[in-house]
Design an enzyme around this catalytic site. Structure first.
Site, PDB file in Angstrom:
ATOM      1  N   HIS A 101       0.835  -1.214   0.000  1.00  0.00           N
ATOM      2  CA  HIS A 101       0.000   0.000   0.000  1.00  0.00           C
ATOM      3  C   HIS A 101       0.865   1.258   0.000  1.00  0.00           C
ATOM      4  CE1 HIS A 101      -3.328   2.710   1.153  1.00  0.00           C
ATOM      5  NE2 HIS A 101      -2.419   3.284   1.928  1.00  0.00           N
ATOM      6  N   GLU A 102       1.854   1.294   0.888  1.00  0.00           N
ATOM      7  CA  GLU A 102       2.733   2.460   0.940  1.00  0.00           C
ATOM      8  C   GLU A 102       3.561   2.581  -0.338  1.00  0.00           C
ATOM      9  OE1 GLU A 102       2.209   4.649   3.048  1.00  0.00           O
ATOM     10  OE2 GLU A 102       0.948   3.442   4.368  1.00  0.00           O
ATOM     11  N   HIS A 105       1.724   4.451  -2.886  1.00  0.00           N
ATOM     12  CA  HIS A 105       1.857   5.913  -2.808  1.00  0.00           C
ATOM     13  C   HIS A 105       3.118   6.394  -3.520  1.00  0.00           C
ATOM     14  CE1 HIS A 105      -1.586   6.666  -0.367  1.00  0.00           C
ATOM     15  NE2 HIS A 105      -1.143   6.012   0.684  1.00  0.00           N
TER      16      HIS A 105
END
Length: 231
Positions: A101-102, A105
């Site tokens: 998920h990170e 980004h």
């Protein structure tokens, strides 16, 4: 009209705060559940993050360990992906999901994903407005009986609300990217992806809760404005 220091509008945000408490409980319990489920790849979250970045052609992002639990984040200023120890070193479905998920980004940043750029541009305004807006409104309502101050507080706080709203598509997109890439590069099979998706969905709930709390505070300030008599 009201007892000293009593703010009758506080009741508006109570349901939103309760939902936020539930969201925090949900993300922690779901994370802990899947933290004990090891993925078949047996790769750490840090390994997954680095491999995803490499496969997606992002070469200027550093992956490092950070303090705290569930403190994972991507810093676009220093191009650094910071993962908590459970995620950085862990090879669980929870660790892999959060790391991916990170990484999502970081990929958003590298591909100049528009909502992320808007969120970055709003941050200074949102940070300023979230602190000053409620203070102006409450002081204007309780002490000076000034619609002007309350209205000014609402105007400042709008930036914080817009920031929270634009955060939602940014977070949802990062999670969707994470799940897609993890399966595309065969880091997770279909059954494992279901567990990871539950972790990411629980995390998304906290962003929804934060947005609702911000909207609740805005409604509260608007209610203050409406309760005052026009001079």
């Amino acid at each position: 009209m009201f007892p000293f220091f009593y703010d009758p509008t506080m009741i508006i945000i109570i349901p939103f705060i309760l939902f936020s408490v539930y969201a925090q409980y949900k993300v922690k319990s779901t994370f802990n559940k899947y933290l004990s489920v090891t993925a078949r790849t047996n790769k750490s979250g840090a390994d997954i993050a680095r491999e995803l970045l490499r496969k997606e052609g992002v070469s200027d992002v550093t992956v490092e360990q950070t303090q705290g639990r569930l403190s994972d984040h991507y810093d676009p200023r220093s191009k650094t992906l910071r993962l908590s120890s459970d995620v950085y070193r862990g090879s669980s479905l929870a660790a892999i999901g959060v790391a991916a998920h990170e990484t999502g980004h970081a990929i958003q940043d590298a591909t100049e994903y528009s909502p992320l750029k808007v969120r970055h541009s709003l941050f200074p305004v949102a940070n300023f407005g979230s602190q000053l807006g409620p203070i102006l409104a409450v002081v204007g309502f309780l002490f000076f009986k000034s619609q002007f101050l309350v209205g000014l507080g609402i105007l400042f706080f709008l930036g914080a609300v817009l920031f929270q709203i634009i955060t939602l598509p940014v977070e949802f997109n990062a999670s969707n990217r994470a799940l897609k890439l993890l399966q595309q590069y065969n880091f997770l099979n279909r059954d494992e992806a279901k567990g990871t998706k539950k972790v990411l969905n629980a995390a998304a709930l906290t962003y929804v809760a934060s947005t609702l709390v911000a909207i609740g505070h805005l409604l509260r300030l608007v209610m203050m404005f409406g309760m005052m008599d026009e001079d």
